[in-house]
Design an enzyme around this catalytic site. Structure first.
Site, PDB file in Angstrom:
ATOM      1  N   ARG A 116      -7.834   5.991  -1.678  1.00  0.00           N
ATOM      2  CA  ARG A 116      -7.023   6.899  -2.505  1.00  0.00           C
ATOM      3  C   ARG A 116      -7.353   6.767  -3.987  1.00  0.00           C
ATOM      4  NH1 ARG A 116      -2.919  10.308   0.172  1.00  0.00           N
ATOM      5  NH2 ARG A 116      -3.226   9.760   2.331  1.00  0.00           N
ATOM      6  N   SER A 122       0.131  14.714   6.469  1.00  0.00           N
ATOM      7  CA  SER A 122      -0.690  13.818   5.656  1.00  0.00           C
ATOM      8  C   SER A 122      -2.172  14.038   5.929  1.00  0.00           C
ATOM      9  CB  SER A 122      -0.324  12.367   5.973  1.00  0.00           C
ATOM     10  OG  SER A 122       1.039  12.183   5.713  1.00  0.00           O
ATOM     11  N   LYS A 165       7.467   8.419  -0.753  1.00  0.00           N
ATOM     12  CA  LYS A 165       7.986   8.847   0.537  1.00  0.00           C
ATOM     13  C   LYS A 165       9.391   8.280   0.804  1.00  0.00           C
ATOM     14  CE  LYS A 165       4.584  11.428   1.037  1.00  0.00           C
ATOM     15  NZ  LYS A 165       3.300  11.277   1.629  1.00  0.00           N
ATOM     16  N   ASP A 184       2.319  17.013  -3.302  1.00  0.00           N
ATOM     17  CA  ASP A 184       2.758  16.259  -2.113  1.00  0.00           C
ATOM     18  C   ASP A 184       4.233  16.456  -1.766  1.00  0.00           C
ATOM     19  OD1 ASP A 184       1.821  14.367  -0.084  1.00  0.00           O
ATOM     20  OD2 ASP A 184       3.193  12.928  -0.978  1.00  0.00           O
ATOM     21  N   TYR A 192       0.783  -1.232   0.000  1.00  0.00           N
ATOM     22  CA  TYR A 192       0.000   0.000   0.000  1.00  0.00           C
ATOM     23  C   TYR A 192       0.817   1.286   0.000  1.00  0.00           C
ATOM     24  CZ  TYR A 192      -4.082   2.865   0.703  1.00  0.00           C
ATOM     25  OH  TYR A 192      -5.082   3.766   0.518  1.00  0.00           O
ATOM     26  N   CYS A 210      -3.992  16.625   5.365  1.00  0.00           N
ATOM     27  CA  CYS A 210      -4.306  17.937   5.933  1.00  0.00           C
ATOM     28  C   CYS A 210      -4.481  19.007   4.867  1.00  0.00           C
ATOM     29  CB  CYS A 210      -3.238  18.342   6.941  1.00  0.00           C
ATOM     30  SG  CYS A 210      -3.316  17.360   8.442  1.00  0.00           S
TER      31      CYS A 210
HETATM   32  P1  GTP Z   1      -1.790  13.337   1.818  1.00  0.00           P
HETATM   33  O1  GTP Z   1      -2.013  12.865   0.433  1.00  0.00           O
HETATM   34  O2  GTP Z   1      -2.084  12.296   2.846  1.00  0.00           O
HETATM   35  O3  GTP Z   1      -0.428  13.932   2.023  1.00  0.00           O
HETATM   36  O4  GTP Z   1      -2.942  14.443   2.133  1.00  0.00           O
HETATM   37  P2  GTP Z   1      -3.151  15.963   1.664  1.00  0.00           P
HETATM   38  O5  GTP Z   1      -2.365  16.861   2.552  1.00  0.00           O
HETATM   39  O6  GTP Z   1      -2.937  16.093   0.209  1.00  0.00           O
HETATM   40  O7  GTP Z   1      -4.691  16.245   2.024  1.00  0.00           O
HETATM   41  P3  GTP Z   1      -5.979  16.409   1.071  1.00  0.00           P
HETATM   42  O8  GTP Z   1      -5.950  17.648   0.253  1.00  0.00           O
HETATM   43  O9  GTP Z   1      -6.187  15.139   0.344  1.00  0.00           O
HETATM   44  O10 GTP Z   1      -7.116  16.590   2.163  1.00  0.00           O
HETATM   45  C1  GTP Z   1      -7.363  15.641   3.178  1.00  0.00           C
HETATM   46  C2  GTP Z   1      -8.740  15.823   3.760  1.00  0.00           C
HETATM   47  O11 GTP Z   1      -8.895  17.132   4.284  1.00  0.00           O
HETATM   48  C3  GTP Z   1      -9.836  15.637   2.710  1.00  0.00           C
HETATM   49  O12 GTP Z   1     -10.886  14.898   3.279  1.00  0.00           O
HETATM   50  C4  GTP Z   1     -10.266  17.048   2.395  1.00  0.00           C
HETATM   51  O13 GTP Z   1     -11.611  17.109   1.997  1.00  0.00           O
HETATM   52  C5  GTP Z   1     -10.007  17.795   3.709  1.00  0.00           C
HETATM   53  N1  GTP Z   1      -9.637  19.218   3.475  1.00  0.00           N
HETATM   54  C6  GTP Z   1      -8.743  19.685   2.555  1.00  0.00           C
HETATM   55  N2  GTP Z   1      -8.673  21.042   2.588  1.00  0.00           N
HETATM   56  C7  GTP Z   1      -9.512  21.444   3.562  1.00  0.00           C
HETATM   57  C8  GTP Z   1      -9.877  22.737   4.088  1.00  0.00           C
HETATM   58  O14 GTP Z   1      -9.397  23.793   3.651  1.00  0.00           O
HETATM   59  N3  GTP Z   1     -10.790  22.751   5.110  1.00  0.00           N
HETATM   60  C9  GTP Z   1     -11.326  21.606   5.615  1.00  0.00           C
HETATM   61  N4  GTP Z   1     -12.209  21.711   6.613  1.00  0.00           N
HETATM   62  N5  GTP Z   1     -11.026  20.367   5.133  1.00  0.00           N
HETATM   63  C10 GTP Z   1     -10.128  20.285   4.140  1.00  0.00           C
HETATM   64  C1  SPV Z   2       0.873  10.643   3.016  1.00  0.00           C
HETATM   65  O1  SPV Z   2       0.566   9.823   3.881  1.00  0.00           O
HETATM   66  O2  SPV Z   2       1.429  11.738   3.278  1.00  0.00           O
HETATM   67  C2  SPV Z   2       0.563  10.354   1.599  1.00  0.00           C
HETATM   68  C3  SPV Z   2       0.054   9.028   1.253  1.00  0.00           C
HETATM   69  O3  SPV Z   2       0.781  11.209   0.743  1.00  0.00           O
HETATM   70  S1  SPV Z   2       1.313   7.838   1.146  1.00  0.00           S
HETATM   71  O4  SPV Z   2       1.734   7.750  -0.258  1.00  0.00           O
HETATM   72  O5  SPV Z   2       0.764   6.561   1.580  1.00  0.00           O
HETATM   73  O6  SPV Z   2       2.457   8.230   1.940  1.00  0.00           O
HETATM   74 MN    MN Z   3       1.583  13.164   1.663  1.00  0.00          MN
END
Ligand code: GTP
Ligand code: SPV
Ligand code: MN
Length: 589
Positions: free
Chosen positions: A375, A259, A217, A286, A208, A261
């Protein structure tokens, strides 16, 4: 008469170093066959068809989601495993208190026993890949050996993989070695080992995400951060976004959020109607590799070629771009299914799940239909806001760096550092609620400096010193900010609307960088003067805005005390300058 087909050199003959390593791994793991990945579309189609035949992939509704497939991972293999992730340096001090450590010889011995004969009856795939544009001097290459065709399909989307990458490896001879096997998918026999001194990775027992797609990563952050320190640059867990203002000027921001966030969402942000004339362009979602340029600015490339993004929460309201992007040629992992074979996840208003992420009849009593860490894997080129400058060999110049956490209290919506060293303290002070991206408890606040706690391949003390050193070399350093989109009221409701509206905060930052607006000095940094932050049409009460921009000195004194205790855990490796920044903040409080 057709011209004779151009005869290409067989891939195993391109690089002696790669071929020798493949032979030794073949001997150890005993695969039934070895297959070198060329990186052609026909090859991806054939591998996909093979996984459809073996029922590992489900073809999704071809009218609504053409070219899309669903994959179910093992139910005990759905996220990164930080507790099983190790940095194996000769000296434990070099890995630091921020990492799990194992002696390299011991780690190799342990992994050798796991890998021995593990690929019998399986095919060993050889995936040469390039992180970053093929023609960029900032790019780095690697080879992943894996027994998972699902990993191959992901790597083909996430990296520039295949013959072209191997040709580059043959030319400069340097590559990161990544050996991966899904093993038995047994959490008791699962390890993700990194050997930065040898530029190698060994991963066993998971298929995964970050555990298995070794270019991401493992290479582009843990190994690359080590290399970056030696070579004078930064490998960071950051999105890169270009913002064009109504005057037509584009500025690039690199933002580190932990992650799950909000990086992918901010990277493909849609300007709200209330901010006419603005446009956003995604460079990366990312990872950013940041290099001091000859002009004294910081320049960034995105080492990846695709997105491995969080599915839940994606919908036409939160992010129309992301929703459109994943409607075709997308590989979904661990989402639910509707009766007519469409993918379904929490946050969608239309459709109804009938099968959950494990393929069982959906029963709300068993939790969400889609896994919270489900994902999508999709080519960056599918993104409607994909920046053409993503392919620039020299990268894009960075105007501002942003750190942000997920915190229901304490951290205000936005504040600015006084200068680069103070900005390094802002990054080091990052703390955030844990999410489903890693195995473990969700929603607990933990320290996550620069959003790199799970990803820094060496001692954080040395890392902060490296940050200070890089800044000192920049004649025109980016300004550094801290944000929190996730502050909540007493009832648990988000105070800030987030998503596209975050542009209001980014626009304030760019105004600050351009010297167009002032700021209110506070003990922890510079806050917006309420009138400078555009909140028109937001329906945000004065109280909510005040709460978003408030700093409680008592709470912050405690926050600083906690941070001080944490930082002092790095002992003699902690830069004195960082501690001095913290003391200065404490005395202002
Ligand atoms: P990784 O891929 O794990 O590194 O995550 P990421 O930092 O790219 O986060 P992503 O943009 O996928 O958002 C993660 C979750 O946070 C999702 O369920 C979004 O809907 C939620 N989210 C993103 N931006 C916001 C925001 O500005 N406000 C709120 N309340 N939720 C948000
Ligand atoms: C994270 O966890 O920050 C991701 C997903 O972007 S993974 O590729 O599983 O690390
Ligand atoms: Mn990430």
């Amino acid at each position: 008469m057709a011209a004779p087909a151009h005869k290409m050199t067989p891939m195993p003959e391109l690089s002696r170093a790669v071929a020798d390593w493949v032979s030794s791994v073949r001997e150890l793991t005993q695969p039934r066959a070895v297959r070198w990945i060329e990186g052609t579309e026909a090859e991806a189609r054939e591998l996909t068809a093979q996984l459809v035949r073996s029922k590992e992939l489900t073809v999704l509704n071809a009218q609504e989601f053409p070219g899309c497939h669903l994959y179910h991972s093992a139910p005990n293999d759905v996220a990164r495993v930080e507790h099983l992730t190790y940095i194996c340096t000769r000296s434990q001090e070099d890995a630091g208190p921020n990492n799990h450590w194992m002696d390299p010889q011991q780690a190799h011995a342990r992994m050798r026993e796991l890998f021995r004969g593990c690929m019998r009856e399986r095919t060993l795939y050889v995936i040469p890949y390039c992180m970053g544009p093929l023609d960029s001097p900032l790019s780095r290459r690697g080879v992943e050996l894996t027994d998972s065709p699902y990993v191959v399909l992901n790597m083909l989307i996430m990296t520039r993989a295949g013959r072209a990458a191997l040709e580059l490896i043959a030319r400069d001879g340097r590559f990161v070695k990544g050996l991966h096997s899904i093993g038995e998918l047994d959490p008791e026999r699962r390890f993700i080992m990194h050997f930065p001194e040898e530029l190698s990775i060994e991963s066993y027992g998971s298929g995964y995400g970050g555990n298995a797609l070794l270019g991401k990563k493992c290479h582009a952050l843990r190994i690359a951060s080590w290399q970056a320190r030696a070579e004078g640059w930064l490998a960071e867990h950051m999105l890169i976004v270009g913002l064009q203002n109504p005057e037509g000027e584009t500025h690039y921001l690199a933002c580190a959020f932990p992650s799950s966030c909000g990086k992918t969402n901010l990277a493909m942000l849609i300007p709200p109607d209330s901010l006419p004339g603005w446009r956003a362009f995604t460079v990366g979602d990312d990872i950013a590799w940041l290099h001091p340029g000859a002009d004294g600015r910081l320049w960034a490339i995105n080492p990846e070629a695709g997105y491995f993004g969080v599915v839940p929460g994606t919908n036409p309201q939160t992010n129309r771009n992301a929703y459109q992007m994943i409607r075709r040629d997308t590989l979904f992992t661990n989402v639910a299914l509707t009766a007519d074979n469409q993918p379904w996840w929490e946050g969608l208003t239309a459709g109804k799940p009938v099968l959950d992420w494990q393929g069982r009849p959906y029963d709300p009593a068993r939790g969400p239909a889609a896994h919270p860490n489900s994902r999508f894997t999709v080519s960056a080129k599918r993104n409607p806001s994909y920046s053409p400058h993503s392919e620039d060999a020299s990268g894009v110049p960075i105007t501002a760096l942003v750190f942000g956490g997920r915190r229901r209290e304490v951290a205000p919506l936005v504040y600015e550092s006084r200068d680069w060293p103070h900005g390094v303290l802002l990054g080091a002070s990052l703390a955030s609620e844990t999410t489903a991206a890693a195995v473990g408890q969700v929603g607990v606040v933990r320290r996550d400096p620069m959003a790199m706690q799970p990803f820094c391949g060496y001692n954080f003390g040395d890392y902060w010193q490296h940050w200070l050193d890089v800044g000192a070399r920049l004649a025109r350093p980016p300004r550094i900010f801290h944000v929190n989109w996730f502050r909540r009221d007493a009832a648990g409701k988000f105070l800030w609307p987030g998503f596209g509206e975050n542009l209001r905060v980014l626009a304030w930052m760019l105004d600050r960088c351009a010297g167009k607006v002032g700021a209110a000095e506070s003990a922890i940094g510079r806050l917006p003067i309420a009138a400078d932050l555009n909140t028109r049409g937001l329906n945000l009460s004065d109280q909510a805005l005040a709460a978003l921009l408030s700093i409680d000195p008592g709470v912050w004194r405690k926050e600083c005390a906690d941070l001080g205790e944490y930082l002092r855990g790095f002992g003699s490796r902690l830069p004195a300058a960082l501690l001095a920044e913290l003391r200065a903040t404490e005395s202002r409080l």
